[in-house]
Design a protein around this motif. Structure first.
Motif, short mmCIF file in Angstrom:
data_model
loop_
_atom_site.label_atom_id
_atom_site.label_comp_id
_atom_site.label_asym_id
_atom_site.label_seq_id
_atom_site.Cartn_x
_atom_site.Cartn_y
_atom_site.Cartn_z
N THR A 125 -3.64 7.05 -12.15
CA THR A 125 -4.42 8.23 -12.51
C THR A 125 -5.74 7.88 -13.19
O THR A 125 -6.61 8.75 -13.33
N GLY A 126 -5.90 6.62 -13.60
CA GLY A 126 -7.15 6.21 -14.22
C GLY A 126 -8.14 5.59 -13.26
O GLY A 126 -9.23 5.18 -13.67
N LEU A 127 -7.78 5.54 -11.97
CA LEU A 127 -8.66 4.95 -10.97
C LEU A 127 -9.52 6.01 -10.30
O LEU A 127 -9.09 7.16 -10.13
N SER A 128 -10.70 5.61 -9.89
CA SER A 128 -11.53 6.51 -9.09
C SER A 128 -10.92 6.63 -7.70
O SER A 128 -10.10 5.79 -7.30
N PRO A 129 -11.29 7.66 -6.93
CA PRO A 129 -10.74 7.77 -5.57
C PRO A 129 -10.96 6.51 -4.74
O PRO A 129 -10.07 6.10 -3.99
N ARG A 130 -12.12 5.88 -4.85
CA ARG A 130 -12.38 4.67 -4.08
C ARG A 130 -11.49 3.52 -4.55
O ARG A 130 -10.90 2.79 -3.74
N GLU A 131 -11.38 3.35 -5.87
CA GLU A 131 -10.52 2.29 -6.39
C GLU A 131 -9.07 2.50 -5.99
O GLU A 131 -8.36 1.55 -5.65
N ALA A 132 -8.62 3.76 -6.02
CA ALA A 132 -7.24 4.05 -5.66
C ALA A 132 -6.97 3.69 -4.20
O ALA A 132 -5.93 3.11 -3.88
N GLU A 133 -7.92 4.01 -3.31
CA GLU A 133 -7.73 3.66 -1.90
C GLU A 133 -7.72 2.15 -1.70
O GLU A 133 -6.89 1.61 -0.96
N LEU A 134 -8.61 1.45 -2.38
CA LEU A 134 -8.66 0.00 -2.26
C LEU A 134 -7.38 -0.65 -2.80
O LEU A 134 -6.82 -1.56 -2.18
N ALA A 135 -6.91 -0.19 -3.94
CA ALA A 135 -5.71 -0.77 -4.54
C ALA A 135 -4.48 -0.50 -3.68
O ALA A 135 -3.64 -1.38 -3.49
N ALA A 136 -4.37 0.72 -3.16
CA ALA A 136 -3.23 1.06 -2.32
C ALA A 136 -3.23 0.23 -1.04
O ALA A 136 -2.18 -0.26 -0.59
N THR A 137 -4.40 0.06 -0.45
CA THR A 137 -4.51 -0.72 0.78
C THR A 137 -4.15 -2.18 0.51
O THR A 137 -3.37 -2.80 1.25
N ALA A 138 -4.70 -2.73 -0.57
CA ALA A 138 -4.44 -4.13 -0.91
C ALA A 138 -2.95 -4.36 -1.16
O ALA A 138 -2.35 -5.31 -0.64
N LYS A 139 -2.33 -3.51 -1.95
CA LYS A 139 -0.91 -3.69 -2.28
C LYS A 139 -0.04 -3.61 -1.04
O LYS A 139 0.84 -4.44 -0.84
N ALA A 140 -0.30 -2.64 -0.18
CA ALA A 140 0.53 -2.46 1.02
C ALA A 140 0.37 -3.61 2.00
O ALA A 140 1.35 -4.14 2.52
N VAL A 141 -0.86 -4.00 2.29
CA VAL A 141 -1.09 -5.05 3.29
C VAL A 141 -0.59 -6.40 2.79
O VAL A 141 0.03 -7.16 3.55
N LEU A 142 -0.85 -6.71 1.52
CA LEU A 142 -0.39 -8.00 1.00
C LEU A 142 1.14 -8.05 0.95
O LEU A 142 1.72 -9.11 1.22
N HIS A 143 1.78 -6.96 0.63
CA HIS A 143 3.25 -6.94 0.65
C HIS A 143 3.76 -7.18 2.06
O HIS A 143 4.75 -7.90 2.27
N TRP A 144 3.10 -6.58 3.05
CA TRP A 144 3.51 -6.78 4.44
C TRP A 144 3.42 -8.26 4.82
O TRP A 144 4.34 -8.80 5.45
N HIS A 145 2.36 -8.93 4.42
CA HIS A 145 2.24 -10.36 4.74
C HIS A 145 3.34 -11.17 4.08
O HIS A 145 3.91 -12.08 4.71
N ARG A 146 3.68 -10.85 2.84
CA ARG A 146 4.71 -11.62 2.14
C ARG A 146 6.09 -11.40 2.73
O ARG A 146 6.96 -12.27 2.66
N SER A 147 6.32 -10.25 3.32
CA SER A 147 7.65 -9.94 3.84
C SER A 147 7.76 -10.09 5.35
O SER A 147 8.85 -9.91 5.90
N HIS A 148 6.66 -10.43 6.02
CA HIS A 148 6.69 -10.58 7.48
C HIS A 148 6.02 -11.89 7.91
O HIS A 148 5.16 -11.91 8.78
#
Length: 317
Positions: A125-148
């Protein structure tokens, strides 16, 4: 922009610059002058109360980083994410899963002490809309690489490609792409009341809207009707789409829907829900204000909170 697109992690208009993903030389050049978001075991680097924490290429924080993932262009400047999950924090500072939310923070010795790795749900809730999109994208894609890391066709180790947006198998040439799992979340109403439920593993007092994964061969509307019937025994009539939210915990897309209940009796499936109840609009106002004696409001930043708040304000569109 519709109100529905203002949900946390919603689209901020980021230029993902997909045309650059296949140009490894150009991405290497951009990385030298771009910004890099380190992510440790799913936690992005943050500056509390200020947003995300970024580093430059060559930072000692990246010493144990894997290949960079290209997130896109932010106001023309390249942004990347790096998984540094192999960095071992100092003794006693390891990330510990603390129930529903990991509240621990980790600090890297190469950074000023105000920087920390923090659970995204705790800072979203403390992130700007742009930061939130970047953080969500980074977390999801990096998790996919670690698990696949291995090819699902032949089992060989696969390699990151296309700026992090593919994995390719050197043995059988198969290509694999990041996964996003569709999940329906339902604002189920009957007259002036809304249906809430709680899972047994949630913190005391936490209730939310009902939700569930969309199954293969199923429409969004069918998934809404099935999930509510299975979990609470309530029959659903009309269903309409309201809003969506990327939810990188680890890789879901929440599809928010309004659903009209045809029945009121609740029959719980104890494997899914510990409790469920109908609350009037007036009671929900008390819940959202934090004054209800038994029920806590949905987590701010989550689509459940967004849908309930806008239902109360009569401005769902």
């Amino acid at each position: 922009m519709r109100l529905a697109e203002t949900v946390t992690f919603g689209g901020s208009g980021l230029d993902r610059a997909a045309h650059l993903r296949g140009d490894a030389d150009r991405l290497a050049e951009l990385a030298r002058t771009g910004r890099i978001l380190p992510v440790w075991r799913g936690k992005p680097l943050c500056l509390p109360d200020e947003g995300l924490g970024w580093v430059a290429a060559g930072s000692p924080v990246l010493a144990k980083a894997g290949p960079l993932v290209f997130l896109g262009l932010d106001e023309g400047r390249a942004v990347f994410a790096a998984d540094i999950s192999d960095w071992p924090p100092e003794a006693g500072a390891e990330g510990v899963e603390q129930g529903f939310l990991d509240t621990t923070q980790q600090r890297h010795p190469a950074l000023d002490p105000e920087f920390c790795f923090a659970e995204l749900r705790a800072v979203m809730t403390g992130l700007s809309p742009r930061e939130a999109e970047l953080a969500a994208t980074a977390k999801a894609v990096l998790h996919w690489h670690r698990s696949h890391g291995f090819c699902s066709a032949c089992g060989a180790a696969s390699d990151m490609a296309e700026g992090g947006w593919q994995r390719r198998c050197p043995a059988c040439a198969a290509s694999h792409f990041p996964r996003t799992d569709p999940v329906v979340i339902m604002l189920v109403t009957r007259g002036n009341s809304v249906l809430l439920g709680r899972n047994a593993v949630w913190p005391e007092g936490m209730f939310s809207l009902l939700a569930g994964f969309v199954e293969p061969g199923e429409t969004i509307e069918a998934a809404v009707r099935r999930e509510v019937q299975e979990e609470a025994g309530v029959r659903i009539g009309a269903v309409r789409y309201l809003a969506s939210q990327p939810w990188p915990f680890p890789a879901s897309l929440m599809l928010g829907c309004a659903a009209e209940a045809l029945s009121a009796k609740i029959t719980l499936d104890p494997a899914e829900l510990e409790d469920a109840c109908w609350l009037s609009r007036e009671e929900m106002v008390t819940v959202m204000a934090g004054r209800h004696p038994r029920i806590r409001p949905a987590r701010p930043g989550a689509i459940a909170h967004f849908l309930i708040a806008n239902w109360l304000a009569d401005r769902l569109d």
